[in-house]
Every structure is written in C-alpha cells, then in structure tokens.
Design a protein around this motif. Structure first.
Motif, mmCIF file in Angstrom:
data_model
loop_
_atom_site.group_PDB
_atom_site.id
_atom_site.type_symbol
_atom_site.label_atom_id
_atom_site.label_comp_id
_atom_site.label_asym_id
_atom_site.label_seq_id
_atom_site.Cartn_x
_atom_site.Cartn_y
_atom_site.Cartn_z
ATOM 1 N N HIS A 8 0.814 -1.218 0.000
ATOM 2 C CA HIS A 8 0.000 0.000 0.000
ATOM 3 C C HIS A 8 0.845 1.266 0.000
ATOM 4 O O HIS A 8 0.314 2.373 -0.050
ATOM 5 C CB HIS A 8 -0.940 0.015 1.211
ATOM 6 C CG HIS A 8 -0.241 0.133 2.531
ATOM 7 N ND1 HIS A 8 0.163 -0.966 3.251
ATOM 8 C CD2 HIS A 8 0.139 1.211 3.262
ATOM 9 C CE1 HIS A 8 0.757 -0.585 4.363
ATOM 10 N NE2 HIS A 8 0.755 0.746 4.394
ATOM 11 N N SER A 9 2.175 1.121 0.061
ATOM 12 C CA SER A 9 3.066 2.281 0.039
ATOM 13 C C SER A 9 3.681 2.425 -1.340
ATOM 14 O O SER A 9 4.176 1.453 -1.909
ATOM 15 C CB SER A 9 4.184 2.125 1.085
ATOM 16 O OG SER A 9 3.644 1.977 2.377
ATOM 17 N N ASN A 10 3.674 3.641 -1.863
ATOM 18 C CA ASN A 10 4.283 3.883 -3.160
ATOM 19 C C ASN A 10 5.793 4.020 -2.982
ATOM 20 O O ASN A 10 6.251 4.884 -2.237
ATOM 21 C CB ASN A 10 3.701 5.164 -3.769
ATOM 22 C CG ASN A 10 4.240 5.469 -5.139
ATOM 23 O OD1 ASN A 10 5.402 5.796 -5.287
ATOM 24 N ND2 ASN A 10 3.392 5.351 -6.142
ATOM 25 N N PHE A 209 2.612 4.264 -11.292
ATOM 26 C CA PHE A 209 1.315 4.697 -10.780
ATOM 27 C C PHE A 209 0.732 5.721 -11.739
ATOM 28 O O PHE A 209 1.458 6.373 -12.488
ATOM 29 C CB PHE A 209 1.428 5.270 -9.369
ATOM 30 C CG PHE A 209 2.320 6.472 -9.243
ATOM 31 C CD1 PHE A 209 1.794 7.759 -9.264
ATOM 32 C CD2 PHE A 209 3.689 6.320 -9.104
ATOM 33 C CE1 PHE A 209 2.627 8.873 -9.143
ATOM 34 C CE2 PHE A 209 4.527 7.424 -8.975
ATOM 35 C CZ PHE A 209 3.986 8.703 -9.003
#
Length: 322
Positions: A8-10, A209
């Motif tokens: 969940h962390s970019n 992303f």
C-alpha cells in the motif's frame, strides 16, 4: 539493493518521505517540466519545499544578467522575456503564480555534461536540495543505447550523466511518463518494457502509478497543459497534449494540434502512468554514458552518441504479441 516496502506504500514517495527540499527537473528540454508537474504538486501539497527546473530550448541568452544566478543557471519568473512567444518555463511560471504556487522555474541552457553538472550543483547548493527527481516526458531516457531506435536521447542522457556523478545527493530518481509517445521518434516500446524488466532485476525499478483526473494534482495538470496550449498555440507540446488526453480518458488518434497532421497518434491509458527508477541504477545500464562524460557542448553529445551507434550491433525491434 532492493528496499522492501508495503504494497500500500508507493516506493517513489517512500524514497522521498524524509526529503525536505526536492528539485523536480525536466530532463529533455521543451515542456518536459510539465510532465513532472503532478508529482511536484503532490509533494508541495504534502508540505515539502519543491523547486522546479528544466533543460531549456528557450532563448535564454536574451535574459538580463540579474536573472542568471550561476553560470548556465537562470531563474525564470512570470515576467521574464515577455517578448518571446515560445518560453515554456515562463509560461509555467505564469500558471504557477495564477494558482498561488512559488513561481520561479530554473532553466539550464543546452550544454554538455560538465557545465550542466556544475549548474545542477550550484542550484542544489543554492536551495539546499536533498532529493532530485529527473522527469522525462516520454521513454527515451530509458534507452541504454543498443536498441533499434533511441528517439531523442541526447538531452535526457546529458541530464542523467550530469546527476549520476553528484554523489552528495542522498536521493536521485528518474520518472518517465507518456509511454508510447516516442513511437513517432522510432522508439520500440517492446524494448522499453525489456529495459524496465532489466532495471527491475537490478533493483532500480520503483514501480508505476497513474495520474487520475479525479485527483487535485491531475486536475491541476490538465489545467496547466490547457493554459500552455493557449499561450503557445504555434508550438504546443505533443507529449503533454498526449498525456493530458490520456488522463482525460481519450483513446486512439486524438487531435489537439495541427502539429500531428499526417501522423497517427495512439493515445492510451499507459500514457498517464509514471514509471519510477533509481537514477544511479538507470545510469549504470547506459552503454555510452562514459563517452559523453567529458562533453562541454550539446553537439559533442550528439556526435559521441552517433559514433557509439556506428560501433555496435543494435538489437532488432520486437513487436507486441497480438
């Protein structure tokens, strides 16, 4: 070395989490800095100090001496060289002022690696920068040199080489947006994907992303591109026009400028993706970076790359499977 993060962390923003003063710089000239605008705005909205710079195709020689803060480093404001119709850095500065953001955009003239590195060093010291993100509108920055076609890599790889040797900066990253837009410059995007896979194996690929139009940054980017098209109608950015069209959900041969008359565009959702990389890792894979290391002029970079291309056997282009 692969740094483990949570799904969940970019990874890009994780690498920038501890940075306080971040330089977002356009690698390839023209409107490249616009390609970094969504990222820069996101960092600003997180409370970071963000500075913008661009390798410039503008006529910087006409700027007054007070605008030059160091050799080969100009500070462009909304009021710089108002007589020039083509000046992406000034146009962006005007848009930034209209929206209440810091409105100085630094500009580097087209030089070889040595003076560009010195100019980057001067800007980094001036603003106490602790992270640099180099932005390419397109994918030719990902070409290592032996592909069927390189696009227009000279400015992009001059920027990469300039920053690759600045070891005092703890975080140096590259982002590429506009996947597919370089096809009209001869880039084979199957080979782009092959290169990204190799960078993943090296631990230098930080994932991808999108720029959703439903985000604050996405909406502001679309507004900035529209503003630039209105203020530079005779020479609008094909790259950012294509990316903006993709962000809006357009598909196929989208028309937004007469400059693309006679060619067929393939605007698609992949164009709105940021692909992120570790800059030293990307630089290590370029086969000719050592050949341009001692250049002082951009024409030297052009000739060194041409000489390198004449000395190798290139990889044949590959087609996407149907």
């Amino acid at each position: 070395m692969i740094v483990m993060t949570s799904l969940h962390s970019n990874p890009l923003f994780t690498r920038l989490a501890d940075a306080e003063r971040i330089l977002v710089a356009g690698a390839g000239g023209g409107f490249d800095i616009y390609s970094g605008l969504p990222l820069a705005l996101s960092l600003l909205h997180q409370g970071k100090q963000v500075y913008l710079a661009n390798l410039s195709f503008s006529a910087l020689d006409g700027l007054p001496i007070d605008d030059w803060v160091a050799p080969d480093l100009a500070a462009v404001t909304p009021d710089s060289a108002l007589h020039q119709s083509y000046f992406p850095e000034r146009t962006l500065a005007q848009w930034l002022r209209q929206h209440g953001y810091p409105s100085t955009v630094y500009a580097f003239p087209q030089t070889g690696v040595r003076p560009l590195r010195a100019a980057y060093q001067a800007l980094i010291e001036l603003r106490c920068v602790d992270a640099v993100v180099l932005v390419d509108g397109g994918t030719d920055i990902l070409m290592r040199g032996d592909e069927a076609g390189l696009g227009t890599p000279e400015e992009d790889l001059t920027s990469v080489a300039a920053l690759a040797a600045l070891d005092g900066i703890p975080t140096r990253l590259v982002v590429s947006v506009g996947f597919g837009v370089d096809a009209y410059h001869g880039v084979n995007h199957t080979q782009v994907l092959e290169n990204i896979a190799a960078l993943e194996r090296d631990g230098a690929y930080l994932g991808a992303f999108s720029i959703p139009r439903a985000t604050r940054e996405g909406a502001l980017y679309l507004d900035a591109v529209t503003h630039a098209q209105l203020h530079t109608p005779e020479y609008p950015s094909i790259v950012n026009g294509s990316i903006a069209a993709a962000v809006r959900g357009s598909f196929g041969d989208v028309r937004f400028t007469d400059r693309t008359r006679g060619s067929e565009l393939f605007v698609n959702p992949l164009m709105s993706l940021y692909f992120a990389f570790d800059l030293p890792g990307l630089a290590a894979r370029c086969l000719y970076l050592d050949r341009i290391e001692d250049t002082h002029l951009m024409r030297q970079v052009h000739s060194r790359i041409a000489e390198f291309r004449e000395s190798i056997v290139t990889r044949p282009p590959r087609r996407f499977p149907h």
